[in-house]
Design a protein around this motif. Structure first.
Motif, PDB file in Angstrom:
ATOM      1  N   VAL A   1       0.846  -1.190   0.000  1.00  0.00           N
ATOM      2  CA  VAL A   1       0.000   0.000   0.000  1.00  0.00           C
ATOM      3  C   VAL A   1       0.886   1.247   0.000  1.00  0.00           C
ATOM      4  CG1 VAL A   1      -1.842  -1.188   1.217  1.00  0.00           C
ATOM      5  CG2 VAL A   1      -0.180   0.125   2.516  1.00  0.00           C
ATOM      6  N   ASP A   2       0.312   2.352  -0.402  1.00  0.00           N
ATOM      7  CA  ASP A   2       1.072   3.601  -0.502  1.00  0.00           C
ATOM      8  C   ASP A   2       0.089   4.752  -0.313  1.00  0.00           C
ATOM      9  OD1 ASP A   2       2.604   5.826  -1.338  1.00  0.00           O
ATOM     10  OD2 ASP A   2       3.832   4.553  -2.614  1.00  0.00           O
ATOM     11  N   PHE A   3      -0.072   5.197   0.918  1.00  0.00           N
ATOM     12  CA  PHE A   3      -1.112   6.168   1.243  1.00  0.00           C
ATOM     13  C   PHE A   3      -1.118   7.378   0.322  1.00  0.00           C
ATOM     14  CE2 PHE A   3      -2.148  10.152   3.520  1.00  0.00           C
ATOM     15  CZ  PHE A   3      -3.511   9.964   3.638  1.00  0.00           C
ATOM     16  N   MET A   4       0.019   8.003   0.153  1.00  0.00           N
ATOM     17  CA  MET A   4       0.056   9.235  -0.636  1.00  0.00           C
ATOM     18  C   MET A   4      -0.249   8.974  -2.107  1.00  0.00           C
ATOM     19  SD  MET A   4       0.653  11.695   1.488  1.00  0.00           S
ATOM     20  CE  MET A   4       1.382  13.092   0.641  1.00  0.00           C
ATOM     21  N   HIS A   5       0.357   7.938  -2.665  1.00  0.00           N
ATOM     22  CA  HIS A   5       0.168   7.608  -4.082  1.00  0.00           C
ATOM     23  C   HIS A   5      -1.277   7.190  -4.338  1.00  0.00           C
ATOM     24  CE1 HIS A   5       1.777   7.057  -7.987  1.00  0.00           C
ATOM     25  NE2 HIS A   5       1.874   5.738  -7.981  1.00  0.00           N
ATOM     26  N   ASN A   6      -1.795   6.318  -3.477  1.00  0.00           N
ATOM     27  CA  ASN A   6      -3.169   5.838  -3.646  1.00  0.00           C
ATOM     28  C   ASN A   6      -4.192   6.956  -3.493  1.00  0.00           C
ATOM     29  OD1 ASN A   6      -2.430   2.811  -1.721  1.00  0.00           O
ATOM     30  ND2 ASN A   6      -1.932   3.283  -3.838  1.00  0.00           N
ATOM     31  N   SER A   7      -3.979   7.831  -2.526  1.00  0.00           N
ATOM     32  CA  SER A   7      -4.954   8.890  -2.238  1.00  0.00           C
ATOM     33  C   SER A   7      -4.915  10.024  -3.256  1.00  0.00           C
ATOM     34  CB  SER A   7      -4.717   9.458  -0.835  1.00  0.00           C
ATOM     35  OG  SER A   7      -4.808   8.446   0.148  1.00  0.00           O
ATOM     36  N   ALA A   8      -3.817  10.132  -4.005  1.00  0.00           N
ATOM     37  CA  ALA A   8      -3.666  11.209  -4.976  1.00  0.00           C
ATOM     38  C   ALA A   8      -4.420  10.946  -6.278  1.00  0.00           C
ATOM     39  CB  ALA A   8      -2.187  11.436  -5.283  1.00  0.00           C
ATOM     40  N   ILE A   9      -4.919   9.738  -6.461  1.00  0.00           N
ATOM     41  CA  ILE A   9      -5.657   9.397  -7.684  1.00  0.00           C
ATOM     42  C   ILE A   9      -6.817  10.375  -7.860  1.00  0.00           C
ATOM     43  CG2 ILE A   9      -7.119   7.624  -8.736  1.00  0.00           C
ATOM     44  CD1 ILE A   9      -5.271   5.543  -7.365  1.00  0.00           C
ATOM     45  N   GLU A  10      -6.978  10.870  -9.070  1.00  0.00           N
ATOM     46  CA  GLU A  10      -7.926  11.968  -9.319  1.00  0.00           C
ATOM     47  C   GLU A  10      -9.352  11.629  -8.902  1.00  0.00           C
ATOM     48  OE1 GLU A  10      -9.337  14.909 -13.007  1.00  0.00           O
ATOM     49  OE2 GLU A  10      -7.889  13.292 -13.345  1.00  0.00           O
ATOM     50  N   ALA A  11      -9.789  10.407  -9.133  1.00  0.00           N
ATOM     51  CA  ALA A  11     -11.178  10.035  -8.831  1.00  0.00           C
ATOM     52  C   ALA A  11     -11.426   9.823  -7.340  1.00  0.00           C
ATOM     53  CB  ALA A  11     -11.564   8.781  -9.609  1.00  0.00           C
ATOM     54  N   ILE A  12     -10.384   9.836  -6.527  1.00  0.00           N
ATOM     55  CA  ILE A  12     -10.533   9.715  -5.078  1.00  0.00           C
ATOM     56  C   ILE A  12     -10.761  11.107  -4.495  1.00  0.00           C
ATOM     57  CG2 ILE A  12      -9.389   9.058  -2.934  1.00  0.00           C
ATOM     58  CD1 ILE A  12     -10.241   6.698  -4.722  1.00  0.00           C
ATOM     59  N   ASP A  13     -11.901  11.291  -3.852  1.00  0.00           N
ATOM     60  CA  ASP A  13     -12.309  12.624  -3.408  1.00  0.00           C
ATOM     61  C   ASP A  13     -11.724  13.045  -2.066  1.00  0.00           C
ATOM     62  OD1 ASP A  13     -14.188  13.255  -5.594  1.00  0.00           O
ATOM     63  OD2 ASP A  13     -15.294  11.545  -4.791  1.00  0.00           O
ATOM     64  N   PHE A  14     -11.533  12.084  -1.170  1.00  0.00           N
ATOM     65  CA  PHE A  14     -10.927  12.417   0.129  1.00  0.00           C
ATOM     66  C   PHE A  14     -10.099  11.237   0.602  1.00  0.00           C
ATOM     67  CE2 PHE A  14     -15.026  10.506   1.244  1.00  0.00           C
ATOM     68  CZ  PHE A  14     -14.728   9.685   2.321  1.00  0.00           C
ATOM     69  N   ALA A  15      -9.112  11.541   1.419  1.00  0.00           N
ATOM     70  CA  ALA A  15      -8.229  10.499   1.939  1.00  0.00           C
ATOM     71  C   ALA A  15      -8.831   9.886   3.192  1.00  0.00           C
ATOM     72  CB  ALA A  15      -6.853  11.085   2.248  1.00  0.00           C
ATOM     73  N   SER A  16      -8.751   8.573   3.297  1.00  0.00           N
ATOM     74  CA  SER A  16      -9.235   7.873   4.479  1.00  0.00           C
ATOM     75  C   SER A  16      -8.052   7.320   5.260  1.00  0.00           C
ATOM     76  CB  SER A  16     -10.183   6.734   4.082  1.00  0.00           C
ATOM     77  OG  SER A  16      -9.563   5.870   3.147  1.00  0.00           O
ATOM     78  N   VAL A  17      -8.162   7.358   6.584  1.00  0.00           N
ATOM     79  CA  VAL A  17      -7.081   6.898   7.464  1.00  0.00           C
ATOM     80  C   VAL A  17      -7.694   6.166   8.655  1.00  0.00           C
ATOM     81  CG1 VAL A  17      -5.034   7.574   8.796  1.00  0.00           C
ATOM     82  CG2 VAL A  17      -5.752   8.964   6.840  1.00  0.00           C
ATOM     83  N   HIS A  18      -7.032   5.101   9.108  1.00  0.00           N
ATOM     84  CA  HIS A  18      -7.415   4.405  10.336  1.00  0.00           C
ATOM     85  C   HIS A  18      -6.325   4.627  11.385  1.00  0.00           C
ATOM     86  CE1 HIS A  18     -10.126   1.347   7.980  1.00  0.00           C
ATOM     87  NE2 HIS A  18     -10.507   2.607   7.836  1.00  0.00           N
ATOM     88  N   ALA A  19      -6.635   4.338  12.627  1.00  0.00           N
ATOM     89  CA  ALA A  19      -5.642   4.534  13.690  1.00  0.00           C
ATOM     90  C   ALA A  19      -5.948   3.628  14.874  1.00  0.00           C
ATOM     91  CB  ALA A  19      -5.623   5.998  14.133  1.00  0.00           C
ATOM     92  N   TYR A  20      -5.055   2.672  15.120  1.00  0.00           N
ATOM     93  CA  TYR A  20      -5.192   1.731  16.233  1.00  0.00           C
ATOM     94  C   TYR A  20      -3.862   1.617  16.965  1.00  0.00           C
ATOM     95  CZ  TYR A  20      -9.678   0.366  14.239  1.00  0.00           C
ATOM     96  OH  TYR A  20     -10.972   0.374  13.771  1.00  0.00           O
ATOM     97  N   PRO A  21      -3.553   2.582  17.811  1.00  0.00           N
ATOM     98  CA  PRO A  21      -2.227   2.617  18.436  1.00  0.00           C
ATOM     99  C   PRO A  21      -1.923   1.413  19.323  1.00  0.00           C
ATOM    100  CG  PRO A  21      -3.708   4.202  19.461  1.00  0.00           C
ATOM    101  CD  PRO A  21      -4.389   3.717  18.229  1.00  0.00           C
ATOM    102  N   ASP A  22      -2.941   0.850  19.975  1.00  0.00           N
ATOM    103  CA  ASP A  22      -2.664  -0.283  20.850  1.00  0.00           C
ATOM    104  C   ASP A  22      -2.267  -1.522  20.058  1.00  0.00           C
ATOM    105  OD1 ASP A  22      -5.189  -0.384  19.816  1.00  0.00           O
ATOM    106  OD2 ASP A  22      -6.153  -1.155  21.612  1.00  0.00           O
ATOM    107  N   SER A  23      -2.791  -1.660  18.836  1.00  0.00           N
ATOM    108  CA  SER A  23      -2.422  -2.781  17.971  1.00  0.00           C
ATOM    109  C   SER A  23      -1.108  -2.527  17.245  1.00  0.00           C
ATOM    110  CB  SER A  23      -3.525  -3.033  16.936  1.00  0.00           C
ATOM    111  OG  SER A  23      -4.762  -3.298  17.557  1.00  0.00           O
ATOM    112  N   TRP A  24      -0.870  -1.296  16.877  1.00  0.00           N
ATOM    113  CA  TRP A  24       0.283  -0.963  16.044  1.00  0.00           C
ATOM    114  C   TRP A  24       1.556  -0.773  16.848  1.00  0.00           C
ATOM    115  CZ3 TRP A  24      -2.256   3.294  12.447  1.00  0.00           C
ATOM    116  CH2 TRP A  24      -3.223   2.667  11.644  1.00  0.00           C
ATOM    117  N   VAL A  25       1.441  -0.212  18.033  1.00  0.00           N
ATOM    118  CA  VAL A  25       2.627  -0.005  18.885  1.00  0.00           C
ATOM    119  C   VAL A  25       2.338  -0.602  20.265  1.00  0.00           C
ATOM    120  CG1 VAL A  25       3.630   1.960  17.662  1.00  0.00           C
ATOM    121  CG2 VAL A  25       1.795   2.371  19.308  1.00  0.00           C
TER     122      VAL A  25
END
Length: 250
Positions: free
Chosen positions: A93-117
């Motif tokens: 995956v590549d957040f910036m590259h994927n989200s920059a696609i013209e047909a994508i209207d807004f960027a989506s993000v998740h956040a789970y700090p207890d699982s990730w760190v």
């Protein structure tokens, strides 16, 4: 094609096709897409581009997002330090590259700090969480030029030394970042907790589930955020004062 059938399906209650249904806010292409077979990110990039264009050719009425977790990929190696670990940049995956696609209207993000760190204490998790949110809002403002919506975030009740008050701190951290951005007309568009459930529906939830009104401080935090974001949108003084009074009473 299944996607076309979904978009043109008629709502059984209103009789309106989903592509014209005003009750729908937006579509996301996939929940937390990953492509482990191609860590370069090109396979997923091509799929998102194709599917986004196809969806928009059928439904031009609704917003569209990827459904991304937000992990930075090969096109932004300078951002790898923001990822929760080396594993995050090897998911295709590549957040910036994927989200920059013209047909994508807004960027989506998740956040789970207890699982990730998981090895960090609460303060460390909240510190990481804050940096993660700040980084993605800045991406939306400075590079993508698109709104950023945190479509999932939460704290697990299975965490070591978990207390309900920890969720209040997580909510405050997220909500304050969103409010600060919105107040300045920035990219922070909003945040949705994973997940709210009703009494009696707990069996359909998980360790992240919240019944907001069971804990008054949590409920107040959620209402306050909704209220103060509405205040930013109001233009008439009386409405602003009324909302301000409502927020002040919490």
């Amino acid at each position: 094609m299944l996607l076309q059938r979904i978009l043109t399906r008629k709502n059984s209650l209103s009789g309106v096709q989903y592509r014209d249904e005003p009750a729908i806010f937006a579509w996301e292409l996939m929940n937390e897409p990953r492509c482990l077979s191609d860590v370069s990110g090109q396979t997923l990039q091509a799929w998102i581009t194709e599917m986004a264009q196809f969806l928009k050719s059928i439904d031009g009425n609704h917003l569209l997002t990827v459904g991304h977790e937000g992990f930075y990929g090969p096109t932004t190696p300078e951002k790898f330090e923001v990822n929760p670990g080396d594993w995050a940049q090897a998911l295709g995956v590549d957040f910036m590259h994927n989200s920059a696609i013209e047909a994508i209207d807004f960027a989506s993000v998740h956040a789970y700090p207890d699982s990730w760190v998981p090895d960090k204490e609460l303060d460390g998790k909240l510190g990481y969480f804050s940096r993660w949110v700040k980084s993605h809002i800045e991406d939306g403002e400075q590079v993508l030029k698109k709104p950023v919506l945190f479509t999932e975030f939460g704290l697990s009740s299975l965490c070591k030394d978990y207390e309900a008050s920890h969720r209040d701190l997580l909510l405050k951290t997220m909500y304050d970042k969103i409010y600060e951005s919105a107040k300045e007309g920035g990219a922070g568009a909003g945040a949705m907790v994973w997940q709210f459930v009703l009494e009696g529906m707990e069996e359909y939830g998980d360790e992240f589930s919240i019944i907001p009104w069971q804990r008054q401080s949590t409920y107040n935090r959620i209402i306050e955020q909704s209220c103060r974001l509405q205040i930013l949108r109001r233009t008439e003084g009386e409405e602003k004062q009324s909302l301000s009074a409502a927020c002040a009473s919490l």
